[in-house]
Scaffold this motif. Structure first.
Motif, PDB file in Angstrom:
ATOM      1  N   SER A 174       0.821  -1.212   0.000  1.00  0.00           N
ATOM      2  CA  SER A 174       0.000   0.000   0.000  1.00  0.00           C
ATOM      3  C   SER A 174       0.858   1.268   0.000  1.00  0.00           C
ATOM      4  O   SER A 174       0.326   2.377   0.040  1.00  0.00           O
ATOM      5  N   LEU A 223       2.695   4.415   7.551  1.00  0.00           N
ATOM      6  CA  LEU A 223       1.315   4.842   7.291  1.00  0.00           C
ATOM      7  C   LEU A 223       0.282   3.749   7.519  1.00  0.00           C
ATOM      8  O   LEU A 223      -0.835   4.018   7.928  1.00  0.00           O
ATOM      9  N   ASP A 224       0.654   2.497   7.214  1.00  0.00           N
ATOM     10  CA  ASP A 224      -0.351   1.428   7.183  1.00  0.00           C
ATOM     11  C   ASP A 224       0.156   0.214   7.966  1.00  0.00           C
ATOM     12  O   ASP A 224       0.961  -0.566   7.475  1.00  0.00           O
ATOM     13  N   ASP A 225      -0.349   0.077   9.206  1.00  0.00           N
ATOM     14  CA  ASP A 225       0.074  -1.035  10.070  1.00  0.00           C
ATOM     15  C   ASP A 225      -0.201  -2.386   9.426  1.00  0.00           C
ATOM     16  O   ASP A 225       0.461  -3.375   9.732  1.00  0.00           O
ATOM     17  N   ASP A 227       0.050  -3.303   6.262  1.00  0.00           N
ATOM     18  CA  ASP A 227       0.797  -3.635   5.044  1.00  0.00           C
ATOM     19  C   ASP A 227       2.039  -4.443   5.421  1.00  0.00           C
ATOM     20  O   ASP A 227       2.946  -3.933   6.088  1.00  0.00           O
TER      21      ASP A 227
END
Lengths: 331, 331
Positions: A174, A223-225, A227
């Motif tokens: 992501s 940003l995205d835990d 991913d």
């Protein structure tokens, strides 16, 4: 006794006028005070002198009244002593000065203890073991090609490689869209010679700019835990930073671990990862965050002048510095 | 019909005059013919023109007699077509030309098959899937910052990082002494600011030179089979290179895997590692080594002229090229 303490960094320089009564009387802010990160010693010293001048004016003291200067900078070796003697004299500061390392200043910004560890993850990454307020051993801090594992460059570089691989369809993450946005590249997936136009653009942009610019991609990793690709980068950064602490650890030094640096500041997951690795290696150190080395430079200046800085004294230095800083910056 | 075939590389350029009778009639050697690796298009084209001129003289044919030119270079995009038209005309070559990729030429240097794979590990690293003698897909080849996993730079960079960590006592590896020798650094382990002088020197040398110079350390990773640190670097390089082949693989393309490049040439362990990973992933491709793209450029030139190059014809091109090359180079 009137002392000047300076934290000269790669992006900003802060100076404090501190009295042996432990009170911070004034603060001065200036730009990049690190000659290594570009611009050379004259330009960097100009920022150091500006910061001291502004702090002195803020405190209402003349430069000639300053009785000692403590200058903390990267590795403590940023300026040569001969250069500093002349440069200080040229701006009217004839007091003795001492050069200290940025990690020693960071450590002393976080605790009144004289023994322990500090770990910085900013553009670079370094860990030190502190004994008697001085660096007993340094691990990493070897720069972007030879080390700095877990630094902003190191993380951003891995983000860029993952995004390039993802654009070629080799992996899925992501991070692609936010990374392209940071780089100012349109997410154009139309193919040219069997490769998305966005990847051709990524290649063009990355090899046009300085490699260091990849550090700007570091925040994308957080940003995205959910991913797995970015989670693996954060995990490896945490393991690398924890390993630096493990490698610099000595059983007879139990003091706290003070952490700082731009990457550490914004990213809770990184510090949690580091602490988890340290615990699994049997190191359960108290962890303290520090914003920068200004309080520590003042503590080192006071100790250099023979003042004992215990827990209570430390709190006075810290609180008066914070008050002056808040007044200056409006924060 | 008289054809000129050129393999223009980052370190050397080779040209061949080949006839539609499949016979190589002459060879010409010149220097760096890749405008990307430095020097710009004019200098690189000068080497291409020199190689063709020498090959024509060697074959006893005039430049005006050349009826088509096939120029293989990195990615096939090293020179712009407009530039080439003018540049060829300026040296008296008015024949039509075609630009081909270096990996297509490498593939056709190893086999008469028209479908399959090629993998190069030199200063960079790239894998392609070949269909009808052309690249159907390219994987990696993204340069030292974004990719080139398993390349000479990639391996040399890891050697340098391991040696820096070993000098700081963090790991143990037999690569320290040979790596310092390659870098021209004395193995001085006396400490300065808590770090061996040899490590200070390593930092100084590495950040003074171009990052690419780290590729010179790649051979150090192959010196000692028993050293776990270097073995891990070679294993990771082999996994990365094998992964590029796995990612470019398509079930309907079963042809051989042609491998080449400077790193691949000297290091048996790397290719063994790649083959082992491919097999464990269910890919049991016949593997062929190729030295460079000269034979393949000739094969592509012949096919471009409508000549069928089957197994027997390939062997004629290969053998006559080898004979002419041996005569020229004395090897």
């Amino acid at each position: 006794m009137i002392l000047a303490a300076v934290d000269a960094g790669g992006t900003r320089t802060r100076a404090s006028i501190v009295q042996d009564t432990l009170e911070c009387r004034g603060i001065g802010l200036a730009g990049r005070g690190n000659p290594i990160s570009g611009g050379g010693p004259e330009a960097a010293f100009g920022e150091v002198a500006s910061a001291i001048g502004r702090a002195a004016a803020d405190a209402g003291v003349a430069l000639a009244e300053i009785e000692a200067v403590t200058l903390a900078s990267a590795g403590g070796t940023a300026f040569e002593a001969g250069f500093l003697t002349d440069a200080f004299a040229a701006v009217g500061i004839r007091a003795p000065f001492s050069k200290r390392g940025d990690l020693a200043a960071l450590f002393c910004s976080g605790t009144h203890e004289t023994d322990g560890y500090s770990l910085v993850a900013g553009t670079g990454a370094t860990a030190v073991r502190m004994v008697d307020s001085a660096e007993a051993q340094t691990i990493d801090g070897l720069g972007w090609l030879l080390g700095d594992t877990g630094s902003g460059f190191w993380i951003g570089h891995r983000v860029a490689r993952a995004v390039a691989a993802a654009l070629d369809g080799r992996i899925s993450t992501s991070m692609v869209e936010p990374a392209l946005e940071v780089m100012g590249i349109a997410p154009d997936l139309a193919l040219r010679t069997g490769r998305p136009i966005a990847n051709h653009e990524l290649v063009r942009v990355v090899y046009t700019q300085s490699p260091f610019a990849l550090a700007a991609l570091a925040p994308v990793a957080f940003l995205d835990d959910g991913d797995p690709v970015s989670a693996a980068i954060v995990d490896e950064a945490a393991r690398g930073l924890a390993q630096a602490v493990i490698d610099v650890h000595a059983d007879d030094v139990t003091g706290p671990l003070v952490v700082g640096g731009g990457v550490m500041a914004g990213q809770r997951r990184l510090l949690e990862g580091i602490v988890a690795v340290l615990r699994s290696s049997g190191l359960d150190l108290p962890v303290i965050r520090a914003t920068d080395g200004l309080v520590g430079a003042s503590v080192l200046a006071l100790r250099g002048a023979g003042v004992t800085v215990d827990a209570e004294a430390f709190e006075t230095v810290r609180a008066t510095t914070a008050t002056q800083l808040a007044r200056q910056t409006g924060l």
